[in-house]
Design a protein around this motif. Structure first.
Motif, PDB file in Angstrom:
ATOM      1  N   LYS A  46     -21.408  38.635 -23.961  1.00 16.86           N
ATOM      2  CA  LYS A  46     -22.581  39.299 -23.407  1.00 16.86           C
ATOM      3  C   LYS A  46     -23.866  38.682 -23.921  1.00 16.86           C
ATOM      4  O   LYS A  46     -24.851  38.565 -23.203  1.00 16.86           O
ATOM      5  CB  LYS A  46     -22.535  40.791 -23.760  1.00 16.86           C
ATOM      6  CG  LYS A  46     -23.672  41.586 -23.149  1.00 16.86           C
ATOM      7  CD  LYS A  46     -23.536  43.046 -23.469  1.00 16.86           C
ATOM      8  CE  LYS A  46     -24.680  43.855 -22.862  1.00 16.86           C
ATOM      9  NZ  LYS A  46     -24.574  45.284 -23.174  1.00 16.86           N
ATOM     10  N   ASP A  47     -23.869  38.248 -25.216  1.00 17.90           N
ATOM     11  CA  ASP A  47     -25.091  37.732 -25.813  1.00 17.90           C
ATOM     12  C   ASP A  47     -25.250  36.225 -25.645  1.00 17.90           C
ATOM     13  O   ASP A  47     -26.303  35.683 -25.935  1.00 17.90           O
ATOM     14  CB  ASP A  47     -25.128  38.065 -27.315  1.00 17.90           C
ATOM     15  CG  ASP A  47     -25.202  39.567 -27.538  1.00 17.90           C
ATOM     16  OD1 ASP A  47     -25.715  40.248 -26.639  1.00 17.90           O
ATOM     17  OD2 ASP A  47     -24.741  40.026 -28.600  1.00 17.90           O
ATOM     18  N   SER A  48     -24.182  35.524 -25.252  1.00 17.19           N
ATOM     19  CA  SER A  48     -24.275  34.068 -25.156  1.00 17.19           C
ATOM     20  C   SER A  48     -25.108  33.678 -23.950  1.00 17.19           C
ATOM     21  O   SER A  48     -24.946  34.231 -22.871  1.00 17.19           O
ATOM     22  CB  SER A  48     -22.873  33.466 -25.038  1.00 17.19           C
ATOM     23  OG  SER A  48     -22.249  33.954 -23.875  1.00 17.19           O
ATOM     24  N   PRO A  49     -26.050  32.693 -24.116  1.00 22.53           N
ATOM     25  CA  PRO A  49     -26.894  32.290 -22.990  1.00 22.53           C
ATOM     26  C   PRO A  49     -26.105  31.488 -21.966  1.00 22.53           C
ATOM     27  O   PRO A  49     -25.167  30.771 -22.305  1.00 22.53           O
ATOM     28  CB  PRO A  49     -27.965  31.435 -23.664  1.00 22.53           C
ATOM     29  CG  PRO A  49     -27.307  30.901 -24.883  1.00 22.53           C
ATOM     30  CD  PRO A  49     -26.359  31.963 -25.350  1.00 22.53           C
ATOM     31  N   VAL A  50     -26.498  31.614 -20.742  1.00 20.73           N
ATOM     32  CA  VAL A  50     -25.849  30.902 -19.644  1.00 20.73           C
ATOM     33  C   VAL A  50     -26.728  29.716 -19.282  1.00 20.73           C
ATOM     34  O   VAL A  50     -27.906  29.877 -18.985  1.00 20.73           O
ATOM     35  CB  VAL A  50     -25.659  31.825 -18.422  1.00 20.73           C
ATOM     36  CG1 VAL A  50     -25.004  31.048 -17.292  1.00 20.73           C
ATOM     37  CG2 VAL A  50     -24.825  33.034 -18.809  1.00 20.73           C
ATOM     38  N   THR A  51     -26.185  28.497 -19.319  1.00 21.17           N
ATOM     39  CA  THR A  51     -26.935  27.282 -18.991  1.00 21.17           C
ATOM     40  C   THR A  51     -26.310  26.638 -17.765  1.00 21.17           C
ATOM     41  O   THR A  51     -25.090  26.589 -17.631  1.00 21.17           O
ATOM     42  CB  THR A  51     -26.899  26.302 -20.164  1.00 21.17           C
ATOM     43  OG1 THR A  51     -25.537  26.008 -20.497  1.00 21.17           O
ATOM     44  CG2 THR A  51     -27.603  26.880 -21.376  1.00 21.17           C
ATOM     45  N   MET A  52     -27.177  26.150 -16.894  1.00 17.26           N
ATOM     46  CA  MET A  52     -26.744  25.476 -15.674  1.00 17.26           C
ATOM     47  C   MET A  52     -26.881  23.974 -15.881  1.00 17.26           C
ATOM     48  O   MET A  52     -27.980  23.466 -16.106  1.00 17.26           O
ATOM     49  CB  MET A  52     -27.597  25.918 -14.482  1.00 17.26           C
ATOM     50  CG  MET A  52     -27.511  27.407 -14.187  1.00 17.26           C
ATOM     51  SD  MET A  52     -25.852  27.927 -13.709  1.00 17.26           S
ATOM     52  CE  MET A  52     -25.708  27.086 -12.146  1.00 17.26           C
ATOM     53  N   VAL A  53     -25.785  23.238 -15.857  1.00 18.81           N
ATOM     54  CA  VAL A  53     -25.773  21.796 -16.015  1.00 18.81           C
ATOM     55  C   VAL A  53     -25.578  21.167 -14.646  1.00 18.81           C
ATOM     56  O   VAL A  53     -24.578  21.429 -13.969  1.00 18.81           O
ATOM     57  CB  VAL A  53     -24.652  21.347 -16.975  1.00 18.81           C
ATOM     58  CG1 VAL A  53     -24.669  19.832 -17.126  1.00 18.81           C
ATOM     59  CG2 VAL A  53     -24.819  22.019 -18.317  1.00 18.81           C
ATOM     60  N   LYS A  54     -26.565  20.359 -14.237  1.00 15.39           N
ATOM     61  CA  LYS A  54     -26.507  19.724 -12.926  1.00 15.39           C
ATOM     62  C   LYS A  54     -25.544  18.551 -12.962  1.00 15.39           C
ATOM     63  O   LYS A  54     -25.598  17.700 -13.839  1.00 15.39           O
ATOM     64  CB  LYS A  54     -27.895  19.244 -12.511  1.00 15.39           C
ATOM     65  CG  LYS A  54     -27.958  18.779 -11.077  1.00 15.39           C
ATOM     66  CD  LYS A  54     -29.383  18.439 -10.696  1.00 15.39           C
ATOM     67  CE  LYS A  54     -29.447  17.994  -9.237  1.00 15.39           C
ATOM     68  NZ  LYS A  54     -30.831  17.650  -8.844  1.00 15.39           N
ATOM     69  N   LYS A  55     -24.672  18.495 -12.008  1.00 17.98           N
ATOM     70  CA  LYS A  55     -23.678  17.442 -11.952  1.00 17.98           C
ATOM     71  C   LYS A  55     -24.303  16.159 -11.417  1.00 17.98           C
ATOM     72  O   LYS A  55     -25.023  16.164 -10.428  1.00 17.98           O
ATOM     73  CB  LYS A  55     -22.517  17.876 -11.049  1.00 17.98           C
ATOM     74  CG  LYS A  55     -21.364  16.882 -11.027  1.00 17.98           C
ATOM     75  CD  LYS A  55     -20.241  17.381 -10.143  1.00 17.98           C
ATOM     76  CE  LYS A  55     -19.084  16.380 -10.131  1.00 17.98           C
ATOM     77  NZ  LYS A  55     -17.988  16.838  -9.253  1.00 17.98           N
ATOM     78  N   VAL A  56     -24.019  15.048 -12.093  1.00 17.74           N
ATOM     79  CA  VAL A  56     -24.557  13.755 -11.682  1.00 17.74           C
ATOM     80  C   VAL A  56     -23.691  13.184 -10.570  1.00 17.74           C
ATOM     81  O   VAL A  56     -22.462  13.114 -10.693  1.00 17.74           O
ATOM     82  CB  VAL A  56     -24.605  12.783 -12.873  1.00 17.74           C
ATOM     83  CG1 VAL A  56     -25.152  11.434 -12.435  1.00 17.74           C
ATOM     84  CG2 VAL A  56     -25.448  13.357 -13.987  1.00 17.74           C
ATOM     85  N   ILE A  57     -24.340  12.783  -9.489  1.00 19.55           N
ATOM     86  CA  ILE A  57     -23.617  12.248  -8.331  1.00 19.55           C
ATOM     87  C   ILE A  57     -23.448  10.746  -8.522  1.00 19.55           C
ATOM     88  O   ILE A  57     -24.412  10.019  -8.739  1.00 19.55           O
ATOM     89  CB  ILE A  57     -24.373  12.546  -7.024  1.00 19.55           C
ATOM     90  CG1 ILE A  57     -24.555  14.059  -6.864  1.00 19.55           C
ATOM     91  CG2 ILE A  57     -23.634  11.958  -5.831  1.00 19.55           C
ATOM     92  CD1 ILE A  57     -25.388  14.436  -5.659  1.00 19.55           C
TER      93      ILE A  57
END
Length: 654
Positions: free
Chosen positions: A205-216
């Motif tokens: 619940k406390d862990s941050p959510v990070t969005m990693v963009k996939k390299v094409i």
């Protein structure tokens, strides 16, 4: 009337008969349906009992007690009591139908769409502190968090996971005071890489959510298509020049601004060097085995130098004509721009009022125009090869005029002079033949306009003569001839140093006869001849800031600086280029502190001129007036001696 009543009676009887028939049919249909249900009921009784047992079991698992048999009988019993003696059959069939319909009900699992409608926010405030004091020990235990966010408690006790109850219009309630919640700080790129290397752990619940963009990943064909686009070429050319500038810079981080004895000694040595080589410009791909044919500094960007080159006989597949733009501000060893055409370029210059345009005169007679804003090295405009334009080599080009009214002037070796508009090179605006006294055309090798004048100019020719000419007026074309050289004229330059005294009538010439000569348009005889060279003198030019200083280059590779206020017989400073090359062109920088010279192997040498030599003193103009008077007096005496010598030679012997 009686017939009308009889007809009505017949119709009434007919209607009564039709109504009875319809009722009889309805009654028979109901009796028939009741009989079919009775037949089906015994056969499906076993299945109904099984279905009933499954339903009770399902309800028990959900916490709902199953209905008892007495309840079902109580529902049917009142129906039986209300059945009359005359209506036994229809009532019995209705009860049987109701029971059969209840027994046929089936329960299935279906997906239900959940909707969470938040309650209407009703925020109230009181005149109190709006935050709760957090204990310091609790804050330190939670970790080094730097950011906080205000949240409000739900008075109804709802959470985000509670989706069973939906209250669209909740009753207004009093909210509690807001409290502060800790928020995790933003992760850096290094933190994201560390998380990617670690094995994935279940999110809390406390862990941050990070969005990693996939390299094409692009295929080789897609990469080639991108590299061929004009946008990529523009970006690549621009960034390449920037990176080259940065890589070639040398910065001394140990500079001592307090000074020292060694630096004082070095400054004294530098003061003694009047000409010092600063750097060279040479490119293995485009300069090798070519001769520098012209040089010109940009007035809009003083650090840029344009140089033209002739054909490379060792590489027949390369373009015959090449023009390179060098940058003296940075220490990069490659040119800023590379332009070329299919004919050797004999002259080039920057378009004075168009900083992006470069003009070139070719051996074939064409005038070409390059633009550094276009991603191509070939000319964007060129003059036609026709009788209306030039058909012989063009050694002389220059842009004269003002910002709003200027023209490109070109002269070829067949004596034809053309005036062009840079916006249209398809045909010249004006042209004329340079002829002296209706004789054959003058083979022009160099020309120069008088200072601040766009009409009067002087030209040097292959026939060892200097001519003055005029573009407009009653005497257009060649007006006067100046004889004195014994070889073709290689360079000519008019005095254009601004100051308290006007020296615009004076000009210098260089020639194959190993001499330099000083002239005045007011006198057809040269004022002085400088005879210190021992090879062809290829070029000469006045300093742009010093009234009595000029430079010259010769075939021995020697660069000479002449200060006429100090000495008129020998140069003030001289330097010989390394490698045994011949220097054929020289151009002063606009600041007057440096000079560029080109040689016959495609190399350009940039020399720094000492301040005590380059910068004029306050009395240089008045001293130069006295120097010119002395030179004129010497010229008069020389003429008298020559006339006396000629008389003595022609007098008869006694």
């Amino acid at each position: 009337m009686a017939d009308r009543k009889a007809e009505l009676e017949r119709k009434k009887l007919k209607l009564e008969q039709m109504r009875k028939e319809r009722e009889e049919k309805n009654r028979q249909r109901k009796v028939k349906e009741g009989g079919e249900e009775k037949k089906v009921a015994p056969t499906s009784s076993g299945q109904s009992q099984d279905l009933r047992a499954q339903t009770d079991e399902l309800l028990s698992s959900l916490g709902i007690p199953p209905a008892s048999g007495n309840d079902s009988q109580a529902v049917v019993q009142p129906v039986k009591e209300t059945v009359g003696p005359n209506e036994g059959a229809p009532a019995t069939s209705a009860v049987t139908t109701q029971q059969a319909s209840r027994r046929k009900a089936k329960l299935t699992v279906t997906k239900v769409g959940e909707t969470n409608i938040p309650p209407r926010e009703n925020v109230t405030y009181s005149k109190e502190t709006q935050t709760i004091v957090v204990d310091t020990t609790e804050k330190e235990a939670r970790g080094p968090w730097d950011y906080y966010v205000l949240t409000y408690d739900d008075p109804r006790g709802h959470s985000d996971e509670d989706t069973d109850s939906i209250d669209v219009h909740p009753a207004p309630t009093h909210h509690k005071m807001p409290h502060v919640e800790n928020v995790h700080p933003t992760l850096t790129q290094e933190d994201i890489q560390k998380q990617e290397e670690k094995p994935s752990a279940p999110a809390t619940k406390d862990s941050p959510v990070t969005m990693v963009k996939k390299v094409i990943e692009l295929s080789e064909e897609e990469k080639k298509q991108i590299m061929m686009t004009e946008e990529f070429q523009t970006f690549f050319n621009k960034t390449t020049r920037v990176v080259e500038r940065a890589l070639d810079e040398e910065i001394d981080i140990f500079v001592d601004y307090a000074g020292g004895e060694s630096e004082d000694m070095e400054s004294d040595l530098r003061a003694g060097e009047r000409l010092k080589l600063q750097r060279n410009f040479f490119d293995e791909r485009w300069s090798k085995h070519r001769t520098v044919t012209s040089l010109d500094w940009s007035k809009q960007h003083p650090e840029l130098l344009v140089a033209s080159y002739n054909a490379n006989e060792d590489s027949p597949n390369d373009p015959d004509g090449v023009t390179l733009i060098w940058n003296s501000k940075f220490k990069k060893t490659t040119p800023e721009y590379v332009f070329h055409c299919q004919s050797p370029v004999m002259s080039s210059c920057f378009a004075e009022f168009h900083p992006n345009l470069v003009v070139g005169g070719t051996y074939s007679g064409q005038i070409v125009l390059w633009d550094n804003r276009v991603n191509k090295r070939t000319p964007i405009q060129r003059t036609p090869l026709s009788a209306a334009a030039h058909t012989h080599p063009v050694y002389c080009i220059n842009v004269v005029g003002t910002q709003n009214a200027h023209n490109l002037i070109s002269v070829s070796t067949d004596g034809k002079m053309c005036s062009w508009s840079l916006d249209m090179l398809s045909q010249p605006q004006d042209s004329m033949e340079l002829q002296h006294k209706q004789s054959k055309a003058v083979a022009v090798t160099c020309f120069s306009f008088l200072s601040g004048d766009v009409n009067n100019f002087v030209v040097g020719s292959e026939d060892c003569t200097v001519y003055t000419a005029c573009r407009h007026g009653g005497k257009t074309g060649i007006s006067e001839a100046f004889e004195g050289h014994m070889g073709p004229i290689t360079g000519i330059d008019c005095h254009n140093v601004p100051g308290q005294i006007d020296f615009s009538p004076y000009f210098l010439t260089s020639s194959f006869d190993w001499t330099l000569k000083l002239w005045s348009i007011k006198d057809q005889k040269f004022l002085h001849s400088f005879e210190d060279n021992s090879d062809y003198v290829y070029d000469v030019q006045w300093s742009p800031i010093h009234p009595a200083l000029f430079a010259s280059v010769d075939g021995d590779g020697r660069l000479d600086l002449w200060n006429l206020n100090n000495e008129t017989e020998v140069p003030t400073a001289s330097v010989v280029a390394e490698g045994g090359v011949a220097l054929n062109h020289c151009r002063w920088h606009g600041s007057g502190s440096s000079i560029a010279v080109g040689d016959d192997v495609g190399r350009i040498h940039i020399y720094d001129v000492a301040e005590n030599t380059a910068n004029p003193k306050m009395d240089e103009w008045s001293r130069f007036v006295r120097t010119l008077q002395e030179l004129k007096q010497q010229a008069v005496e020389r003429e008298e001696e020559s006339s006396l010598g000629s008389v003595s030679m022609t007098s008869p012997l006694r």
